[in-house]
Design a protein around this motif. Structure first.
Motif, PDB file in Angstrom:
ATOM      1  N   SER A 191       0.831  -1.202   0.000  1.00  0.00           N
ATOM      2  CA  SER A 191       0.000   0.000   0.000  1.00  0.00           C
ATOM      3  C   SER A 191       0.868   1.256   0.000  1.00  0.00           C
ATOM      4  N   ARG A 192       2.152   1.101   0.245  1.00  0.00           N
ATOM      5  CA  ARG A 192       3.101   2.225   0.260  1.00  0.00           C
ATOM      6  C   ARG A 192       3.675   2.437  -1.141  1.00  0.00           C
ATOM      7  N   GLU A 193       3.591   3.659  -1.643  1.00  0.00           N
ATOM      8  CA  GLU A 193       4.099   3.952  -2.986  1.00  0.00           C
ATOM      9  C   GLU A 193       5.604   3.719  -3.087  1.00  0.00           C
ATOM     10  N   GLU A 194       6.357   3.997  -2.027  1.00  0.00           N
ATOM     11  CA  GLU A 194       7.799   3.785  -2.085  1.00  0.00           C
ATOM     12  C   GLU A 194       8.142   2.296  -2.184  1.00  0.00           C
ATOM     13  N   GLN A 207       7.391   1.355  -5.882  1.00  0.00           N
ATOM     14  CA  GLN A 207       8.441   1.840  -6.774  1.00  0.00           C
ATOM     15  C   GLN A 207       9.726   1.043  -6.607  1.00  0.00           C
ATOM     16  N   TYR A 208      10.059   0.683  -5.392  1.00  0.00           N
ATOM     17  CA  TYR A 208      11.257  -0.118  -5.140  1.00  0.00           C
ATOM     18  C   TYR A 208      11.166  -1.462  -5.874  1.00  0.00           C
ATOM     19  N   ILE A 209      10.024  -2.130  -5.773  1.00  0.00           N
ATOM     20  CA  ILE A 209       9.854  -3.431  -6.433  1.00  0.00           C
ATOM     21  C   ILE A 209       9.830  -3.264  -7.945  1.00  0.00           C
ATOM     22  N   ILE A 210       9.168  -2.236  -8.444  1.00  0.00           N
ATOM     23  CA  ILE A 210       9.171  -1.965  -9.888  1.00  0.00           C
ATOM     24  C   ILE A 210      10.600  -1.778 -10.372  1.00  0.00           C
TER      25      ILE A 210
END
Length: 126
Positions: A40-43, A46-49
């Motif tokens: 649910s955390r955008e960071e 983005q880290y996984i992406i």
């Protein structure tokens, strides 16, 4: 599995708040010696992406399987208002969909196999 994190990892040492659990509690529920990243955390998204994109761009990978076998325990989003904790499951899955959608856009020839109920999850879009 991209959604899991080892408590012995550098990532956990740097960002323990990125896990699903209630910060400040003296207890955490590990499964398979791991915790679950809070999608649910955008960071986290983005880290996984970024990590998956890096791996996929450096090798000829045509197939990725993501089962999400880890049960979601201590489903508490530390950045979400305590009165809205009932939304964490939904926000988590929206985050997973964002990651998968982004990877699908960046790597359109990659076949991604997912599981809608792995770990007791509820991803009808999987």
């Amino acid at each position: 599995e991209p959604e899991m994190i080892s408590v012995d990892s550098q990532l956990y040492a740097q960002h323990p708040e990125w896990c699903l659990n209630q910060q400040g509690r003296n207890f955490r529920c590990e499964g398979r010696n791991q915790l679950v990243l809070d999608f649910s955390r955008e960071e986290v998204q983005q880290y996984i992406i970024d990590k998956l994109s890096d791996i996929l761009s450096k090798a000829n990978i045509e197939y990725m399987k993501w089962d999400m076998n880890r049960h979601l325990t201590e489903v508490y989003g530390n950045q979400i208002d305590p009165r809205k904790q009932g939304e964490v499951f939904h926000r988590y899955m929206v985050g997973v969909y964002k990651v998968l959608g982004t990877i699908n856009q960046r790597f359109p020839d990659l076949r991604i196999e997912t599981c809608s109920g792995g770990g007791g999850g509820f991803g009808p879009g999987m």
